[in-house]
Design an enzyme around this catalytic site. Structure first.
Site, short mmCIF file in Angstrom:
data_model
loop_
_atom_site.label_atom_id
_atom_site.label_comp_id
_atom_site.label_asym_id
_atom_site.label_seq_id
_atom_site.Cartn_x
_atom_site.Cartn_y
_atom_site.Cartn_z
N LYS A 143 1.82 -1.54 -0.17
CA LYS A 143 0.50 0.07 0.20
C LYS A 143 1.09 1.55 0.20
O LYS A 143 1.97 1.11 0.64
CB LYS A 143 -0.86 0.02 1.14
CG LYS A 143 -2.13 1.05 0.88
CD LYS A 143 -3.65 0.29 2.05
CE LYS A 143 -4.59 1.34 1.76
NZ LYS A 143 -5.66 0.71 2.68
N GLU A 193 -19.97 -4.78 9.01
CA GLU A 193 -21.16 -3.62 9.90
C GLU A 193 -22.12 -4.80 10.51
O GLU A 193 -22.96 -4.88 12.13
CB GLU A 193 -21.51 -2.74 8.71
CG GLU A 193 -20.72 -1.69 8.51
CD GLU A 193 -19.89 -1.82 7.18
OE1 GLU A 193 -19.85 -3.11 6.91
OE2 GLU A 193 -19.02 -0.84 6.97
N ARG A 250 -25.30 -1.49 5.57
CA ARG A 250 -25.33 -2.69 5.21
C ARG A 250 -25.55 -3.66 6.64
O ARG A 250 -26.51 -5.07 6.30
CB ARG A 250 -23.56 -3.24 5.58
CG ARG A 250 -23.02 -3.46 5.09
CD ARG A 250 -23.07 -4.38 3.61
NE ARG A 250 -22.65 -4.71 2.41
CZ ARG A 250 -21.13 -4.16 1.50
NH1 ARG A 250 -20.18 -4.94 2.34
NH2 ARG A 250 -21.53 -3.70 0.65
#
Ligand code: TPP
Length: 650
Positions: free
Chosen positions: A280, A371, A399
């Site tokens: 990343k 979630e 969600r």
């Protein structure tokens, strides 16, 4: 701009370059992304990490035909640059400019409008199934990050992909990071898979061995067969166990190696997972830069940092975001009540829960991008006697809808939801605006909905929520808490289901919810200068609605304007309308001013509020029209086409 990038103007121009030129192109794109994103903000770390992978995919496949489904599509900057959008790239996330996510209206090579993660593999499987049914021959590729693999919905997809037998190529982009560090046992498992010898090295080693055996210089397929045999029989893993062919781990920055492997797997007629290891933020000039901090340049946390004091210039008054106000309140309450725990779903920084966790180690849980399980766990904790506070962005909370319905509301458990970024979220656009939470939560019995107008109410509402014996949700906007002291308001302590009058008037009344209260008070000041005297009431609750207050307003004032930074359909104004109707009050006096039935595009929050007449000047405009008995002012026609998407009631 240097040579190679100047040759990239349209989709598939990359194919005019030689494979040897691709690392040079990657370097130029890296500079362009760094240059633009440090100015515009955006998902910097994720995009720097997938440049080589994107180039290899565009080189190995034909994106005018083949479909790449980027999960969440926030990592598609290189894809955009390669598909005729290079010139527009500097307008990233700006008003009228390029969307920071995959966006169908921008290009036929963006198959979906995505921004929430974990759904890519399922959607890709659907495309592959449609292709088979319609006799279309093309490759469907699904790219998903290791963090997003912690989503239940991603696993539900794999459960179906394996047995479908469809020739889907799933690329697991594994950088060991979500926004924060990837959490849970899955991350440990990926660590283990990642630490196996790289596939390229493994092949080179086997080549060396085969070369020594007479007749052993066999083709790639023999290596693949050997590899397959090894992975399936000696090293079975999660993916092979679920019916997918596994290749990896592969160095995701080695374009040559990626091209070889993509060439080999493209013709496979079954589901394949390619485990690609990337870094990343690769190429970020700050070598020490931590990937967590740079996941996104220009995050809201950064937005709220105060400018350093300039010599001779008096320091700006201290301002605090609603998020920080909430965390301060939570920490104060948690000092006194050991049952309080804080939960979040992969957004420990954005929701501020990270700071709570630092202060109260062992009382903070990050469930990953899950979630649903976050809310389910909170319900379990409440059932067990704890006081869980779940901080999740309003749009991502969608969600967890069914868990809110069943575990929280049907079981009437005192879980507190804190909906951060409720309302207009800004530059991330339609997938991230939290414009629907009142509507999606209001329908469930037992639920309490509230929105604070300032920091004091953040404190009081959280304290109230933590004493309730039922579920509740508090809306927090992406703004600083306002200082309302100059209005010299007489305010009462927050009490369940009660609003308050803040200023009386003569010509009409505004009934505002949460962040809109301060804007209504400022609009009132503007209007007073013109002789229009408007009352302002603070609703505090969208459920239970203060129907006494609403009934009083429609009886005593010629008109009542409700204000909210939420969709009109099913929102706060709609709740007031229903309450008045149930009491047989005169609903014709009520005007709802909210967000129209459209998806809002990306732009600065302030710009969007102004466009919607939801800033003080705009509210004053609306009041003038309502007071004159005329329809509210129309939205600016030119801006409409940049700001609104989709169709709906108006
Ligand atoms: C449903 C949902 N929850 C939370 C987010 C916020 N979010 C955006 S990207 C991201 C991290 C994704 O991590 P990973 O899949 O590993 O990709 P990377 O950014 O590391 O490339 C998160 C949590 C989201 N987009 N959707």
């Amino acid at each position: 701009m240097t040579n190679l990038l100047s040759k990239i103007n349209a989709t598939n121009d990359i194919k005019k370059l030689s494979p040897e030129e691709l690392p040079g192109l990657a370097a130029e794109i890296r500079n362009l992304i760094l240059d633009v994103v440090t100015k515009t903000g955006g998902h910097l770390g994720s995009n720097l990490g997938v440049i080589e992978l994107t180039l290899a995919l565009h080189y190995a496949f034909d994106v005018t035909k083949d479909v790449i489904v980027w999960d969440g599509s926030y990592q598609t900057y290189t894809h955009k640059i390669l598909t005729g959008r290079k010139e527009k790239f500097p307008t990233l996330r700006q008003f009228g400019g390029m969307c920071g996510f995959g966006w169908k209206p921008e290009s036929e090579t963006d198959p979906f409008n995505f921004g929430h993660v974990g759904t890519g593999p399922g959607a890709a499987l659907g495309v592959a199934m449609a292709d088979e049914k319609l006799g279309r021959k093309r490759k469907v590729i699904s790219v998903i990050g290791d963090g997003s693999m912690t989503c239940g919905v991603a696993f539900e997809a794999i459960n179906n992909i394996g047995t479908s037998g469809k020739p889907l190529l799933m690329i697991l982009n594994d950088n060991g990071m979500s926004i924060a560090k990837t959490v849970g046992s899955l991350s440990l498992y990926f660590n283990e898979l990642r630490s196996a010898p790289l596939f390229q090295e493994f092949k080179n080693e086997v080549h060396r061995v085969l070369e020594k055996i007479p007749g052993g210089q066999t083709a790639e397929h023999m290596l693949d067969a050997l590899r397959r045999g090894l992975t399936q029989t000696i090293f079975p893993n999660l993916f092979t166990g679920l019916g997918m062919q596994y290749y990896g781990p592969i160095d995701g920055h080695d374009i040559k190696g990626l091209l070889t492997i993509l060439h080999n797997v493209r013709s496979q007629e079954k589901p394949v997972v390619l485990h690609v290891v990337t870094q990343k933020g690769l190429g970020h000039p700050d070598a020490k830069c931590d990937p967590f901090a740079m996941h996104k340049a220009g995050t809201a946390a950064a937005d709220y940092k105060l400018e350093p004091a300039k010599p001779g210039v008096p320091a700006a008054p201290k301002q605090k975001s609603y998020t920080t106000g909430f965390i301060d309140a939570l920490c104060n309450l948690a000092e006194k009540d050991k049952r309080i725990v804080g939960l979040t779903a992969a957004m420990p920084d954005g929701t501020g829960i990270l700071d709570f966790g630092k202060k109260f180690p062992g009382r903070m849980v990050d469930v990953g991008i899950s979630e649903q399980v976050g809310v389910a766990m909170a319900a379990g904790m409440a059932q067990g006697g704890l006081r869980p506070v779940v901080a999740i962005y309003s749009s991502f909370m969608q969600r967890a809808y069914d868990i809110i319905f069943q575990e929280m509301c049907l079981n009437n458990l005192p879980v507190v939801l804190v909906l951060d970024r409720a309302g207009i979220a800004g530059e991330d656009g339609p997938t991230h605006h939290g414009n629907f939470d009142i509507a999606y939560l209001r329908t469930f019995p037992n639920m309490v909905l509230m929105a604070p107008k300032d920091e004091r109410e953040v404190n009081e509402m959280l304290a109230l929520a933590l004493t309730l014996k039922q579920p509740s949700a508090i809306r927090l906007p992406r703004e600083n808490v306002p200082d309302l002291s100059r209005f010299k308001l007489q305010t009462n302590p927050v009490a369940l289901g009660k609003g308050e009058m803040l200023a009386t008037g003569r010509d009409g009344a505004i009934l505002a919810y949460g962040v809109m209260v301060e804007k209504a008070l400022v609009a009132r000041e503007l209007l007073l200068k013109e002789g229009l005297d408007v009352a302002v009431a603070n609703a505090r609750f969208a459920k239970p609605i203060d129907s006494d207050l609403a009934a009083y307003l429609v009886k005593d004032y010629p008109w009542v304007l409700t204000l909210e930074d939420h969709a009109t359909q099913g929102g706060f104004g709609s709740a007031v309308m229903e309450a008045l109707s149930l009491r047989n009050e005169d609903t014709s006096k009520l005007k709802i001013h909210a967000i129209p039935d459209r998806f809002l595009q990306h732009a600065d929050r302030k710009e969007l509020l102004a466009f919607l007449h939801l800033d003080p000047a705009g509210i004053a405009d609306v009041v003038r029209m309502v007071a004159a008995g005329r329809p509210a002012p129309a939205l600016d026609a030119t801006q409409r086409k940049h700001f609104l998407y989709g169709t709906g009631e108006e």
